[in-house]
Design an enzyme around this catalytic site. Structure first.
Site, PDB file in Angstrom:
ATOM      1  CG  HIS A  16       2.157  -2.548  -2.262  1.00 15.45           C
ATOM      2  ND1 HIS A  16       0.849  -3.313  -2.853  1.00 15.45           N
ATOM      3  CD2 HIS A  16       1.377  -2.683  -0.829  1.00 15.45           C
ATOM      4  CE1 HIS A  16       0.906  -3.595  -1.780  1.00 15.45           C
ATOM      5  NE2 HIS A  16       1.379  -2.795  -1.053  1.00 15.45           N
TER       6      HIS A  16
ATOM      7  CG  HIS B 289      -1.972  -0.109   2.910  1.00 18.69           C
ATOM      8  ND1 HIS B 289      -1.178   0.374   1.993  1.00 18.69           N
ATOM      9  CD2 HIS B 289      -1.600  -1.382   3.099  1.00 18.69           C
ATOM     10  CE1 HIS B 289      -0.361  -0.166   1.209  1.00 18.69           C
ATOM     11  NE2 HIS B 289      -0.880  -1.599   1.937  1.00 18.69           N
TER      12      HIS B 289
ATOM     13  CG  PHE C 254       2.890  -6.671  -1.069  1.00 21.60           C
ATOM     14  CD1 PHE C 254       3.594  -6.287   0.201  1.00 21.60           C
ATOM     15  CD2 PHE C 254       3.754  -6.245  -2.338  1.00 21.60           C
ATOM     16  CE1 PHE C 254       3.853  -5.714   0.707  1.00 21.60           C
ATOM     17  CE2 PHE C 254       4.675  -5.312  -1.774  1.00 21.60           C
ATOM     18  CZ  PHE C 254       4.232  -4.556  -1.131  1.00 21.60           C
TER      19      PHE C 254
END
Ligand code: C2O
Length: 535
Positions: free
Chosen positions: A137, A146, A296
């Site tokens: 991220h 992703h 997360f």
């Protein structure tokens, strides 16, 4: 809380130049499995189970590169609020098959929990390479990681129900019709239902794409309008350069953060909105840390996660249709960065970013849905159309560094050039840059930025030509024992369009206002400048 000294001794290495190439740059290598270690819940203790992938072949250097298989028929991902009962039944069946694998074979890499663990491992610091923690991220790894993750997830679901054209749905939050939890995730007792989801999302509530837990008391219509404005700013105004859209280049092992526009908003707010409110005193067995979507380590345990990321992924395709310099990055260290996944036949593979740029080649595409945000440029003026007198506010040099942002702060800032011609604008973007944004990274953080705005600008109405953009951050993890909770981040906002819309093009100085929205009492900002950047 943050102390004055967080701003001292800044290396000055990365912050200022996210758009400029670094002298040395290497692709991000795949995770080093041997070092896969315990993961930590953001703001909490260790994850009580292992997020590492199930045992791999002894010699991980023999894991092959993945080749995209030949494709007969595209999988078409549809808006989740529009699919029919037949599809919903199929999707439920696929997810329940996946959940069954957990029961019969907990180490099956295709099981529901193992799939969720992929996110936990890559996002909660389980992997290190030469001692440097890997994080997907807050940088240009975000979109491609992703994309690949969903790619395999979708193929696994299709395989489980023996439907090679099965496609995930997408949560169409960029369209007013999709700005609620898609109804299929709200049917108690089905496999798509996650009990650990914030009750506020249940009653067909309209979401706030900018929410950081801050409640905006307003009408559904105003919320939808604000959402479209945020989308316009994140897709159009603030992402004219690839690095602004994708996020800054990734430097392994650093915690310098410059996520792309869409990763910041609405990606993170949708996580927060759907996850429970963190409650450290919750009784045993109840969510404490924002589970599932709000943390997360657990986000992949809510089936809606993959639907949310379907739309994030779709935004990548949409952005490329907007023209100008909006194209995929070409840096080899991006194209050659690698990840690891299991395919639907339980075979481990390495994948490269360069192989995921074209979703049709990957065998899937998105059913189209209107994108009203393309025309949703804010059009109200908080300053009643006046150009504010810069001498009435202190210059930036008197204000920075800022040690806490607990009230609105206005200052004047010099521009490197004024009255730029169209050719000059096409060549270089004018970027308002805040460097060394430091805050306690166990908090939700958001502040908004306005140009030439009334100091008491009302944040609940974003429909203002002066609204430039926002900084946002979700709490993130650190290894146990590591008590450095300070993140250092950069915010870059493209302001050419705002200067035009607010009659500021000829001005050598402009008034900038910072508006704290969430978790800013301990937020510090080192410096600010306007730069001309070749993107
Ligand atoms: Cu990997 Cu939406 O987060």
């Amino acid at each position: 809380m943050l102390k004055r000294n967080v701003l001292l001794g800044l290396g000055g290495l990365y912050g200022a130049a996210n758009l400029a190439p670094l002298a040395t740059a290497a692709p991000s290598p795949p995770p080093d499995f041997k070092t896969c270690s315990k993961t930590t819940i953001t703001n909490g203790p260790e994850v009580p189970y292992s997020c590492c992938p199930p045992p791999l072949p002894k010699d991980t250097s023999t894991i092959p590169y993945y080749k995209l298989p030949p494709m007969n028929k595209l999988r078409i991902r549809s808006p989740a609020h529009l699919v029919d009962e037949e599809y919903i039944a199929k999707y439920n069946l696929a997810i329940s098959q996946m959940k069954d694998l957990d029961k019969t074979d907990p180490l099956n890499p295709l099981g529901f929990k193992q799939q969720a663990n992929i996110h936990c491992a890559y996002c909660n610091d389980a992997y290190a390479i030469d001692g440097k923690v890997l994080q997907v991220h807050n940088s240009w790894l975000f979109f491609p990681f992703h994309r690949w993750y969903l790619y395999f997830y979708e193929r696994i679901l299709g395989k489980l129900i023996d439907d090679p054209t099965f496609a995930l749905p997408y949560w169409n939050w960029d369209n007013p019709k999709g700005m609620r939890l898609p109804p299929m995730f709200d049917r108690e007792g089905t496999s798509l239902y996650d009990e650990r989801c914030n009750p506020q999302v249940r009653n067909r509530t309209v979401m706030d794409l900018g929410t950081f837990g801050d409640k905006v008391d307003t009408t559904e219509l105003l919320l939808q309008t604000n959402n479209l404005i945020l989308m316009y700013r994140q897709m159009v105004t603030n992402a004219p350069c690839p690095l602004l859209f994708f996020g800054a280049r990734y430097v392994l092992g650093t915690n310098i953060e410059a996520p792309g526009t869409i990763e910041k908003i609405p990606h993170i707010p949708v996580h927060i909105w759907t996850g429970t409110v963190p409650e450290l005193n919750a009784p045993e067995g109840k969510p404490k840390y924002g589970e599932d979507m709000g943390n997360f380590y657990s986000a992949g345990l809510d089936p809606v996660f993959y639907c949310h990321h379907g739309n994030v992924d779709r935004m990548w395709n949409e952005w490329k249709t907007l023209g100008g310099k909006r194209k995929d990055l070409t840096q080899p260290e991006w194209l050659n960065s690698e990840f690891f996944f299991y395919d639907e036949n339980k075979n481990p593979y390495l994948v490269k970013i360069g192989d995921c740029l074209d979703t049709k080649k990957m065998g899937y595409d998105y059913a189209s849905s209107p994108t009203p945000w393309r025309k949703f440029k804010p059009n109200k003026k908080s300053s009643a159309g006046k150009v504010l007198d810069t001498s009435l506010v202190p210059p930036a040099s008197k204000i920075f560094p800022i040690f806490k942002l607990d009230v609105n702060i206005s200052f004047s800032l010099d521009r490197p050039a004024s009255s730029r011609t169209q050719v000059e604008k096409d060549n270089k973007e004018e970027i308002l840059t805040f460097n060394f944004i430091k805050y306690d990274n166990r908090e939700y953080v958001r502040f908004d930025v306005y140009l030439n705005a009334d100091k008491n600008v009302k944040p609940e109405d974003l429909n203002q030509t002066e609204y430039a953009g926002s900084y946002t951050s979700l709490p993130h993890t650190h290894k146990p024992g590591d008590d450095d909770h300070v993140s250092s981040a950069t915010l870059q906002l493209a302001i050419t369009e705002l200067l035009e819309d607010n009659g500021l093009e000829k001005k050598e100085k402009i008034v900038v206002t910072l508006v704290p929205r969430k978790g800013c009492e301990g937020l510090a900002i080192g410096c600010v400048e306007i730069m001309l950047v070749d993107c």
